[in-house]
Write a protein that holds these residues in place. Structure first.
Motif: not given
Length: 486
Positions: A356-365
């Motif tokens: 429910k909180c903001p999500v930021h990551h560099y996992h791709k495709d």
């Protein structure tokens, strides 16, 4: 106003009753994309069931913190007065999705808390211990609980052969064969984190912790005969009771308690506090009341919100950490990996699993990337970068886990006392409870070769001669009843 039926692409459908054919008696046309879409979706309505814990029941609710353990943890979800939305899923371990609910088995007790710092999952059982302490044996143990590759039937011989060769299982098997091995409903059983986890505070101090969820509905159990009778009437008793009680506004509750051990105490206890086959004596580490979990909302769609729910011990938040528990260390990998296989690469983006909180990551495709890039900046698809992408935050760094010792494959049975705690549990029972324990155990031994039973009984004798003799008497009683019937 009636909503208009559409394809999954949003195109309106004029006729949902009849296939497109060449004339009234003609063949179906390949251009009937609506028919093809409908059939193709039906072919894909099932996903692989969980290898274990396949049959489950769940609901949503809230965790409210009423106590104060802020000196032990900085986790916001465990601070006094906090309220956190959550999801619970209960399950049996051995049976498939179509298995009956009222079978003697360990019950899974999986919880997902949607905290403001990310999802925290606590994935345990309705027992405080487990059958094994080394994860290298987990696939072997689960094989004994599943179907024999030749007969495709459950094998009591395999089950008892493994247990008789694994004395560390005595504690869990004693619980399983006791009254608590067959709860009447999911609401009438306790839950446990089972593993040893850790808490850490703003000062960087670590404490070992055991999580307990004590039912406020009271304990209620069936005998094997009662369970068989109910199974003859319904295979869905747990689903009916949990769903029905919540629909009726009778919301089940559990009291959250924790046992806290100072970090240095782990070097002093006569037992290994990271051994999943052991409990911490309450006299040494008294339970502290923390809060209340209430389940108060059923899922709107079982498949989307319960079947696709994915729990993993790898989901922790600042203030909660791991321990040297070998089984926990392995589950940190294996649970998330199972979800990637069963649900897909981006399983945690599914609504029921999404934080429910903001999500930021560099996992791709990867397959089913339906949420696009989540790095925080359009041009940031790698890290480090100067494009304004998400960056690490040293302020949430966990204190180091102090681990000593040389890397080796240590014999997990050397120097372990696997008999004292089952003995203490056996001795806590009254005569009627012990009689049911002996008979439940003997009933599962029917058809098992004598040499395997003898090896198992030798283990029970080391717990207590009364324990071994009680099972022998129950076996003799069953044999006499069989002879009389013949």
């Amino acid at each position: 106003m009636t909503k208009r039926l559409t394809t999954t692409a949003g195109a309106p459908i004029a006729d949902n009753q009849n296939s497109l054919t060449a004339g009234a008696r003609g063949p179906v046309l390949m251009q009937d994309y609506q028919l093809i879409e409908k059939l193709a979706h039906q072919n894909r309505e099932r996903i692989p069931e969980r290898v274990v814990h396949a049959k489950g029941w769940g609901a949503f609710g809230t965790l409210k913190i009423t106590g104060d353990i802020s000196k032990y943890t900085r986790a916001k979800a465990l601070q006094p007065g906090s309220e956190t939305p959550m999801l619970a899923r209960f399950s049996t371990v051995a049976g498939e999705q179509g298995a009956a609910d009222h079978e003697r088995d360990v019950r899974g007790f999986a919880l997902k808390f949607y905290t403001e710092e990310g999802n925290w999952d606590l994935v345990g059982n309705n027992t405080p211990v487990f059958f094994i302490r080394d994860p290298y044996k987990f696939p072997d143990f689960i094989h004994t609980q599943k179907r024999h590759p030749r007969s495709n039937l459950r094998s009591p011989t395999a089950m008892w052969d493994f247990w008789a060769l694994s004395p560390e299982s005595l504690h869990q098997v004693t619980i399983l064969m006791s009254d608590r091995g067959l709860p009447t409903t999911p609401m009438h059983m306790n839950g446990y984190g089972s593993h040893t986890y850790s808490l850490w505070n703003d000062a960087g101090e670590r404490f070992w912790v055991k999580f307990h969820w004590k039912t406020q509905q009271g304990h209620s159990h069936y005998t094997n005969a009662q369970g068989a009778e109910i199974t003859g009437q319904t295979r869905e008793g747990y689903q009916e009771s949990l769903f029905g009680s919540i629909e009726a506004g009778d919301f089940p509750r559990w009291t959250l308690q924790v046992q806290i051990m100072p970090e240095a105490d782990a070097e002093k206890t006569p037992y290994n506090p990271f051994d999943l086959t052991k409990v911490w004596p309450h006299a040494d580490y008294p339970p502290i009341e923390v809060g209340v979990m209430e389940l108060n909302r059923n899922a709107d769609n079982y498949f989307a919100e319960i079947e696709q729910a994915a729990f993993s011990p790898s989901n922790i938040v600042p203030g909660i950490g791991f321990s040297p528990d070998k089984m926990l260390q392995a589950r940190i990998f294996s649970y998330a990996d199972a979800h990637r296989y069963r649900l897909g690469t981006h399983y945690e983006a599914l609504p029921v699993n999404a934080p429910k909180c903001p999500v930021h990551h560099y996992h791709k495709d990867g397959s089913m990337n339906f949420m696009g890039q989540q790095t925080g900046a359009q041009d940031a698809y790698y890290e480090p970068n100067t494009m304004g992408g998400a960056a690490q935050d040293p302020a949430v760094a966990e204190p180091p886990l102090r681990i000593d010792g040389d890397a080796d494959r240590y014999n997990h049975r050397d120097g372990n006392d696997d008999f004292s705690q089952p003995r203490a549990l056996h001795d806590l029972m009254n005569d009627d409870q012990r009689a049911r324990l002996y008979m439940n155990t003997a009933e599962t031994m029917q058809g098992v070769p004598a040499e395997i039973i003898d090896r198992a009984l030798a283990n029970y004798d080391q717990v207590s001669p009364a324990y071994g003799d009680g099972i022998r008497a129950a076996l003799a009683c069953l044999a006499g009843s069989k002879d009389a019937a013949e």
